[in-house]
Design an enzyme around this catalytic site. Structure first.
Site, PDB file in Angstrom:
ATOM      1  CG  ASN A  10      -8.286 -54.136  58.129  1.00  0.00           C
ATOM      2  OD1 ASN A  10      -7.819 -55.043  58.804  1.00  0.00           O
ATOM      3  ND2 ASN A  10      -7.901 -53.898  56.873  1.00  0.00           N
ATOM      4  CE  LYS A  12      -5.050 -51.391  57.088  1.00  0.00           C
ATOM      5  NZ  LYS A  12      -4.487 -50.526  56.077  1.00  0.00           N
ATOM      6  CG  HIS A  96      -7.666 -54.534  52.532  1.00  0.00           C
ATOM      7  ND1 HIS A  96      -6.420 -54.017  52.267  1.00  0.00           N
ATOM      8  CD2 HIS A  96      -8.293 -53.646  53.335  1.00  0.00           C
ATOM      9  CE1 HIS A  96      -6.298 -52.864  52.909  1.00  0.00           C
ATOM     10  NE2 HIS A  96      -7.420 -52.613  53.567  1.00  0.00           N
ATOM     11  CD  GLU A  98      -3.138 -52.791  53.691  1.00  0.00           C
ATOM     12  OE1 GLU A  98      -3.379 -53.623  54.589  1.00  0.00           O
ATOM     13  OE2 GLU A  98      -3.223 -51.560  53.874  1.00  0.00           O
ATOM     14  CD  GLU A 168     -10.871 -50.079  52.237  1.00  0.00           C
ATOM     15  OE1 GLU A 168     -10.998 -49.534  53.332  1.00  0.00           O
ATOM     16  OE2 GLU A 168     -10.086 -51.011  52.027  1.00  0.00           O
ATOM     17  N   GLY A 174      -4.137 -45.515  54.237  1.00  0.00           N
ATOM     18  CA  GLY A 174      -2.928 -45.381  55.053  1.00  0.00           C
ATOM     19  C   GLY A 174      -2.056 -44.208  54.652  1.00  0.00           C
ATOM     20  CB  SER A 214      -6.912 -41.431  55.224  1.00  0.00           C
ATOM     21  OG  SER A 214      -5.719 -42.061  54.787  1.00  0.00           O
TER      22      SER A 214
HETATM   23  C1  PEP Z   1      -8.008 -49.957  55.215  1.00  0.00           C
HETATM   24  O1  PEP Z   1      -6.955 -50.546  55.316  1.00  0.00           O
HETATM   25  O2  PEP Z   1      -9.038 -50.576  54.889  1.00  0.00           O
HETATM   26  C2  PEP Z   1      -8.011 -48.526  55.461  1.00  0.00           C
HETATM   27  C3  PEP Z   1      -9.045 -47.833  55.057  1.00  0.00           C
HETATM   28  O3  PEP Z   1      -6.917 -48.013  56.101  1.00  0.00           O
HETATM   29  P1  PEP Z   1      -6.735 -46.492  56.603  1.00  0.00           P
HETATM   30  O4  PEP Z   1      -7.995 -46.107  57.326  1.00  0.00           O
HETATM   31  O5  PEP Z   1      -5.543 -46.559  57.537  1.00  0.00           O
HETATM   32  O6  PEP Z   1      -6.492 -45.671  55.405  1.00  0.00           O
END
Ligand code: PEP
Length: 252
Positions: A10, A12, A96, A98, A168, A174, A214
């Site tokens: 992703n 973003k 997601h 966010e 997630e 993040g 992460s």
């Molecule tokens: C995400 O935004 O779906 C995500 C898992 O981000 P990150 O890997 O940066 O934690």
């Protein structure tokens, strides 16, 4: 039934058309012809055409990060599933954290977007996951079950294998704070159990559940070795080709 590993990146709100094309070119060179892992990348909308063109015949799929639930109309600033399909997109991330936290994507909106994916012929990647407060107050499972019921509740068993789930935990996105393989496995098993309680066995057996939060080259193998973790949804590490390719390699 063995589930094929799936690694999705992703991007973003990173990488305009030129930068996205350059990253896609590196991925194409590295991944064309590798047959053992499904790979997708989700660039920002504006970069989708360049990435679709670059990844043609590579076997790497292009995903969208979001869609509107209507096919067309007076929805300024929005993009429909039908437009994404016409542009060559295969998958679409829905729900997601966010989007949920910053853009008002409630459970009801997520449900409408999942159905919009089916109408447009896109494969939804449905994200679920609890916040730190919810985990610390013992509500993590209940939150994930509620999100699953809202997003999937009205789909038929035959539709479900087209859906990829992504667990997630919001506190791991993040932040550099990954769920341990055991913590992630525990929730993935709960999700599979939720499916098994409601649908015939081919559904829980066949549906892929990705972990996101992460994920890096250094922690991917531990997570991916868990029996109910079928791949990863990757944010930050998907922006650097070597990091993303290390995660794909860990899934082989
Ligand atoms: C995400 O935004 O779906 C995500 C898992 O981000 P990150 O890997 O940066 O934690």
């Amino acid at each position: 039934m063995s589930r094929r590993p799936f690694i999705a990146g992703n991007w973003k709100m990173h990488k305009g058309p030129a930068e996205a094309d350059a990253l896609a070119e590196v991925l194409k060179r590295a991944l064309t012809g590798q047959g053992s892992v499904d790979v997708a990348v989700a660039p920002p909308f504006l970069s989708v055409p360049a990435v679709v063109a670059r990844l043609k015949h590579s076997g790497v799929h292009v995903a969208a990060q979001n869609l509107h639930w209507e096919q067309q109309g007076a929805f300024t600033g929005e993009i429909s599933g039908e437009m994404l399909r016409q542009a060559g997109v295969t998958y679409c991330i829905v729900g997601h954290s966010e989007r949920r936290a910053l853009f008002g994507d409630t459970d009801a909106v997520v449900e409408k977007k999942v159905h919009a994916c089916f109408r447009a012929g896109l494969l939804p990647i449905v994200c679920v996951g609890e916040t730190l407060d919810e985990r610390e107050s013992g509500q993590a499972e209940a939150v994930v079950r509620r999100q699953l019921a809202a997003a999937l509740g009205k789909l038929t068993a035959d539709q479900l294998p087209s859906v990829t789930l992504a667990y997630e935990p919001v506190w791991a996105i993040g932040t550099g704070r990954t769920a341990s393989p055991a913590q992630a496995q525990e929730m993935h098993a709960t999700i599979r159990e939720w499916l098994a309680e409601r649908y015939p066995p081919f559904v829980p057996r066949g549906m892929r559940i990705l972990y996101g939060g992460s994920v890096k080259g250094s922690n991917a193998a531990g997570l991916l070795s868990q029996p109910d973790i079928d791949g990863a949804l990757v944010g930050g590490a998907a922006l650097v080709s070597e990091d993303f390719l290390a995660i794909v390699a860990a899934a082989r």
